[in-house]
Design a protein around this motif. Structure first.
Motif, mmCIF file in Angstrom:
data_model
loop_
_atom_site.group_PDB
_atom_site.id
_atom_site.type_symbol
_atom_site.label_atom_id
_atom_site.label_comp_id
_atom_site.label_asym_id
_atom_site.label_seq_id
_atom_site.Cartn_x
_atom_site.Cartn_y
_atom_site.Cartn_z
ATOM 1 N N GLU A 1 8.777 9.423 0.038
ATOM 2 C CA GLU A 1 7.176 9.066 1.528
ATOM 3 C C GLU A 1 6.176 9.439 0.231
ATOM 4 O OE1 GLU A 1 6.176 10.442 4.632
ATOM 5 O OE2 GLU A 1 3.903 8.735 5.101
ATOM 6 N N TYR B 1 2.621 7.580 -1.414
ATOM 7 C CA TYR B 1 1.491 6.465 -1.704
ATOM 8 C C TYR B 1 1.141 6.520 -3.358
ATOM 9 C CZ TYR B 1 2.356 6.850 2.670
ATOM 10 O OH TYR B 1 2.833 6.883 4.365
ATOM 11 N N ARG C 1 -1.650 6.355 -5.517
ATOM 12 C CA ARG C 1 -3.443 7.085 -5.808
ATOM 13 C C ARG C 1 -4.503 6.066 -6.850
ATOM 14 N NH1 ARG C 1 -2.218 12.753 -6.804
ATOM 15 N NH2 ARG C 1 -3.986 12.421 -8.070
ATOM 16 N N VAL D 1 10.011 0.246 -3.802
ATOM 17 C CA VAL D 1 8.303 0.740 -2.539
ATOM 18 C C VAL D 1 8.109 -0.577 -2.044
ATOM 19 C CG1 VAL D 1 6.093 0.142 -3.073
ATOM 20 C CG2 VAL D 1 6.483 0.570 -4.899
ATOM 21 N N TYR E 1 6.086 -2.571 1.463
ATOM 22 C CA TYR E 1 4.678 -3.193 1.745
ATOM 23 C C TYR E 1 4.450 -3.250 3.383
ATOM 24 C CZ TYR E 1 5.030 -3.426 -2.623
ATOM 25 O OH TYR E 1 4.357 -3.169 -4.633
ATOM 26 N N SER F 1 -0.611 -2.746 5.854
ATOM 27 C CA SER F 1 -1.126 -1.323 5.922
ATOM 28 C C SER F 1 -0.845 -0.986 4.849
ATOM 29 C CB SER F 1 -0.337 0.049 6.691
ATOM 30 O OG SER F 1 0.697 -0.453 7.047
ATOM 31 N N LYS F 2 -0.904 -0.365 3.398
ATOM 32 C CA LYS F 2 -0.909 0.559 1.952
ATOM 33 C C LYS F 2 0.893 0.113 1.467
ATOM 34 C CE LYS F 2 -2.481 4.967 1.736
ATOM 35 N NZ LYS F 2 -2.899 6.174 1.861
ATOM 36 N N VAL G 1 4.065 1.887 0.421
ATOM 37 C CA VAL G 1 4.333 2.655 0.564
ATOM 38 C C VAL G 1 6.481 3.000 -0.417
ATOM 39 C CG1 VAL G 1 6.066 4.667 2.039
ATOM 40 C CG2 VAL G 1 4.197 2.856 3.581
ATOM 41 N N ASN H 1 8.958 4.710 -0.903
ATOM 42 C CA ASN H 1 10.144 4.895 -0.522
ATOM 43 C C ASN H 1 10.927 5.729 -0.917
ATOM 44 O OD1 ASN H 1 10.976 2.754 -0.448
ATOM 45 N ND2 ASN H 1 10.651 2.210 1.432
#
Lengths: 208, 208
Positions: free
Chosen positions: A79, A81, A83, B67, B69, B73-74, B76, B78
């Motif tokens: 996990e 994100y 930036r 990734v 989507y 929401s933004k 993630v 993974n």
């Protein structure tokens, strides 16, 4: 400073592009098919290998939230994100000069939109410039297959115009006038150090 | 160059630490409890705010594999993996000088082990040094609560000794002799620019 790179406005595009790089195959025709990022990466590798400069792309800033450590294998980040970068993508050193730049490409044929340049990036570039760094943008027009180096000092006018909501972009003609054209070549693919040399010379003359 | 920071070998540790920083509360007693990274981060913020230097830590290099989507929401990440850094952790500009360094701390009380310094990092530092950059290590002894700046030029001797399998570490006395002691203070917490000034002065004298 007008047309520092001597690039003419009108010319036979096809003829020019083939004369630009006699070694290019059909696949590597000019910069076509290659991204600006990969061209810069190759050029940086060349500069490093030949001892000309040490310039690297910074890693993508990622906020790591969770890491899994499986037995007998390497850690997996499961996990994280993206930036927002607080600085530019590239920095390094060339002949004692601190180099700092942002690279952007656009599909737009007539102008470079300023919408995806962040204010904090410009702030960072100004701070570097105040410490006497060499600070600029590398801008590529994908469809025109043209790359320009635009010094921060020249960028400021367009950025003010953008912030005052007068104009949202820099016209390609304005880039031709205010920037340095960087032709594609065999090695390095984008010899932007040559443009930096011109920029240093011009800016030192401006100070006199 | 001997004892450039004038730090004495024998002294009353408790007395010295309290005299070092008259503003420190019991909680922020010296650097205790703080990591070297957070101390550098705070100092860099101070330098940036006061226009003294622009120095940043590079993001941790991560190889992003997958990734996700999610709607509304933004993105993630993974699946991602840590990559070995090919350069150093910190770089930037100070009064026109390119600054490049690696920061390390050790729990060891008597010496700094060289085992977790990678050869490609040393190669990178050498390349920066050849371009006339200011290149060094910041080394903190956690238990002693002492931080030293060791210029790459001085580090080379210990690195050669390590590569020849003569000695795996740098003794704290050797750091005291060859490095610059950086005292903790109120603001910035680690005034390493002061040590850089001394280093620049010493290295320019060495060249004469």
């Amino acid at each position: 400073m007008n047309y520092p790179n001597g690039k003419p406005f009108l010319r036979n595009k096809t003829e020019d592009r083939s004369s630009r790089n006699p070694y290019s195959s059909k696949i590597e025709y000019g910069g076509r098919g290659m991204t600006l990022e990969s061209d810069i990466e190759r050029s940086n590798q060349y500069y490093l290998r030949t001892g000309k400069a040490v310039i690297h792309k910074k890693p993508t800033p990622v906020q790591i939230v969770n890491v899994h450590y499986p037995k007998r294998s390497k850690a997996v980040i499961n996990e994280a994100y993206f930036r927002t970068p607080s600085t530019t993508d590239y920095n390094g050193i060339y002949k004692g000069h601190y180099i700092d730049f942002e690279a952007k490409e656009t599909k737009n044929k007539t102008s470079f939109p300023l919408g995806n340049i962040h204010n904090h990036q410009v702030e960072h570039m100004r701070a570097c410039s105040q410490q006497n760094g060499i600070v600029f943008f590398l801008i590529r027009f994908k469809t025109l297959d043209e790359v320009y180096l635009l010094p921060l000092s020249k960028f400021e006018f367009f950025w003010q115009r953008y912030c005052k909501e007068v104009k949202k972009s820099i016209a390609v003609e304005e880039l031709r006038e205010n920037g340095y054209y960087i032709p594609y070549q065999y090695q390095p693919r984008l010899n932007y150090l040559e443009a930096i040399d011109k920029m240093i010379l011009d800016e030192s003359e401006d100070r006199v």
